[in-house]
Design a protein around this motif. Sequence first.
Motif, PDB file in Angstrom:
ATOM      1  N   GLU A  36       0.732  -1.265  -0.073  1.00  0.00           N
ATOM      2  CA  GLU A  36      -0.087   0.185   0.095  1.00  0.00           C
ATOM      3  C   GLU A  36       0.882   1.217   0.066  1.00  0.00           C
ATOM      4  OE1 GLU A  36      -3.538  -0.227   2.818  1.00  0.00           O
ATOM      5  OE2 GLU A  36      -3.214   1.768   3.274  1.00  0.00           O
ATOM      6  N   VAL A  37       1.885   1.403   0.964  1.00  0.00           N
ATOM      7  CA  VAL A  37       2.850   2.431   0.879  1.00  0.00           C
ATOM      8  C   VAL A  37       4.046   2.036   0.662  1.00  0.00           C
ATOM      9  CG1 VAL A  37       3.867   4.259   2.463  1.00  0.00           C
ATOM     10  CG2 VAL A  37       1.293   3.522   2.631  1.00  0.00           C
ATOM     11  N   ASP A  38       4.790   2.567  -0.422  1.00  0.00           N
ATOM     12  CA  ASP A  38       6.126   1.943  -0.821  1.00  0.00           C
ATOM     13  C   ASP A  38       7.029   2.856   0.139  1.00  0.00           C
ATOM     14  OD1 ASP A  38       8.628   1.988  -1.754  1.00  0.00           O
ATOM     15  OD2 ASP A  38       8.124   2.912  -3.533  1.00  0.00           O
ATOM     16  N   PRO A  39       7.859   1.806   1.009  1.00  0.00           N
ATOM     17  CA  PRO A  39       8.640   2.295   1.902  1.00  0.00           C
ATOM     18  C   PRO A  39       9.562   3.341   1.533  1.00  0.00           C
ATOM     19  CG  PRO A  39       9.277  -0.138   1.548  1.00  0.00           C
ATOM     20  CD  PRO A  39       7.901   0.218   0.622  1.00  0.00           C
ATOM     21  N   GLN A  40      10.028   3.351   0.442  1.00  0.00           N
ATOM     22  CA  GLN A  40      10.971   4.417  -0.216  1.00  0.00           C
ATOM     23  C   GLN A  40      10.390   5.920  -0.339  1.00  0.00           C
ATOM     24  OE1 GLN A  40      14.073   3.738  -0.729  1.00  0.00           O
ATOM     25  NE2 GLN A  40      13.606   1.750   0.333  1.00  0.00           N
TER      26      GLN A  40
END
Lengths: 481, 445
Positions: free
Chosen positions: A112-116
Amino acid sequence: MHSIAAMIMNHASSRKVDYADVRVIRRTTESISVRNEIPESVEVSETFGVGVRVFVDGRWGFAATDDIVHDRLDGLVERAILGAKAAAVAGGPKEHFDPPPAVTATHASFCEVDPQSVSLEEKLSMLTACTRIMGGEKSVEQCEATMDAWHEVKVFYSTLGSQIEQSSTVCGAGISAGALARGDMQVRSYPNSFRGNFARAGYEFIDAMRLDDNAAQTAAEAAALLRAPMCPDLPEADLIIGGSQLALQIHESVGHAIEFDRILGYEASFAGTSFLQPSDVGHRIYGAPIMNVTADATLPHGLGSFHYDDDGYLSVRDVIVDSGRLVGVLTSAGIAHVLDRRSNACMRAEGWNHFPIIRMTNVNLEPGEAGSLEDLIADTSHGYLLETNKSWSIDDKRLNFQFATELAVEIRDGKRGRLFRNPIYSGMTPAFWASCDAICGPSEWQLWGVTNCGKGEPMQVAQVSHGCAPARFRKQRLWGA
Amino acid sequence: MVIARTVNMLHAILEQARGFDDVELLLSKGNDALTRFMNNHVHQSTEVAWRNLRIRVLLDGRSGVVETDRLDQDSLAAAIERAGEIARAQPAPETPAQLEASRPMADSTAWHETTAAAMAFDRARIVQQLGDLARPKGATFSGAISTSEKTTCIVNTRGTEAYQESTQAELNLLAQRGELSGYSYWIGGDISALPLNDLADEALSLTAAEAVLQRLEPGVYPVVLDHYAAGMMIGYLGYMGFGAKQYLEGRSFMTRRMGKRVASTRITIRDDARNPSGLSSMFDGEGVVRRPVDLIQAGVAVGVVTDSVSARALELKNSGHAFPMPNSEGPAASHLFVEPGKSTLPRMIGSIKRGIYVRKFHYVNVVDPMTSLITGMTKDGTFLIEEGKLVRPLSNLRFTQDVLGALKSCSALSSASRLVEGVYGPVHSPAMLIKKFHFTGVGEE
């Protein structure tokens, strides 16, 4: 990546190998460690390489490189063929390979949320705050907060015509508080020890952990352990084993034991074998009738999840233990035929530079009917709740195990009682699983990531998850040291 | 020529990375080949060429690190920029990171053409020879034989230039006959020195008995630990407490015992990366010259190994035991040597009325680093000793033992010493006679 894979497969086809496949892999990793409010290490790494596996007259050869210059990649196939031909020198039985059907597929894991997309400043700020909160507890001197994320894109081509692209993102984080006094050290971790919990998911998984909200409680428990008495020595104690510890118990005493390459002796000289025999499949009683185990590579968030394995077989959910009876094992295209079965897709390599071997998918203990953890505690007249792994060891046949956990809480008349430090429990796999008389229900069931599973030569480190809910085991050896 | 080319390449990257206070580059590259076998036949033959460049930039005392195996200009520029972003994202530390200045000499004896040139066919022929040795005895061999070559080069803007080429060969051998098994192991720089027949005999010797495994009740027994078991135990001791970071943080068994008796006077342990009997390594992850460090001397705790950070904190000279910096592990004793004694394995066994012989430990893990408590299993050669003789093979046993306690009751060490598997690296260890060793479980049902 696709052009590299296609070029190598074209070359392999022209060399008339019986079969070949190639994996082109790009992987980026971010690893952050904060200790006592100081960023101890922040590292980003990237690797991009290619590994070719060839099958020639019943022998495997493998060659890999991360020097990706197209005109040098032809030599890779030749080196792999040389390895396969050399393998014939020592003689012996030929290897077997049941080729999978050719497929073309693309698959991406859920994120869901790209860690980058989350800034390093934000990550460091949150981890630093956790160590500050934990450091506020008297006697807690070593406060650690960690976060890891990696992203991998893997392109698989085979001479059969398969073209598969898979991408996945993994995130994990955790905190630990170390309390020291009088030559003793007690550590408490959240949500799990050894860098926390991990899932095939995006940064939303780390957010949901609420590490900062749990920091004070974690530190308080470490301090309390420092004051707690040593766990008593009891030859027969009823144990309720918490989820993260039970996940490791499953890993060591079920997951590895059911790897069919171990059962056949392929790992005898290094990781070991198994107490199981091929003839046990379908017959042997593994544990209590309430014990149901699956190997499920299709779970969306498991570290042992994927769409296709490194043989090119589609991932599956397979039943391993059905009402206490062993009915399945973890196989591959190379050895499933020994059981007259089709591969259940367990071949994985650590990276582009490793030869695929059988690895656990998500080996799960299915939920039971004992309700919540509090229900199970209420149902226990006298026992001990063991939480969070501290140390583990098991013999080469996966029979004799010994685990230490961070804490033990005595249960008396269905209620939590005294806290004890340094608990150790030990036992034998069949007797242990036969003693299981209650497993909590679906509301307590969750996946726990194990990121340091070692096997193979050269050593390959794999990641896998185990789903389970807390469970009770009667009359187990418990002691303190 | 190769040295100059590699060093010049790294200096060119240093030039590319201007704009930081300091920059450190660590390039590792190599070729790893391995042949794995089971029941006398090969089932895996692999060959891997690899490389890794670690870029560390320093800005106002903050470190940013990026590792990559992509060495084209665009990838390098992106990696350097990312390292700078990482450094800038961090708060200014109380103790600024610093680079070391060092020019260690390379060890010209660490690279062997025989090992570097070994091919898959050479390794397979070794497996063939092993099979020829095993079959007449009704036994089989399983294991792995590997050959590798590696280049390590470190340069930094403080003047460090360190370069080393090395080779390594390794054989892990398991003999099996019926339910009996025996283990042997060899590691060295030159594969032509591999004592194949001796290793085969050593592993096969434990499979010759015409007896079934006997179960022995757990308890405290005198034990003879062959080199392999003794070395692994010492390796775990080093893992738990010979590093200065653990010592400084109060997490080591050494913290409260420095200067005190921790083992029998027979026990002397040092770390010596330049000893030619081990796998020599001239410099550490910061490019600093590795120095010998006495850790336990005649049973007394006397030292820990350091890196630049812990050496400053302890006001000691840096002993050169760093992993690439910064890291969470701290320095590590990776070249342990246990001083041999005057005994022999037969004499040690001969001195025991009733006890246990152990060839190897398996799946060892730390239970409590503060008390040096570890647990694990015996494997591939556990025998009951009665009246000074190995009388029958035993089922594997679980032990739970504090290492310092074992070393306190060490009453003899062999004069022969071997390079065996450890934790951070191989350990050069004699066999040991331990008077009291705690076995807490049995492997078989």
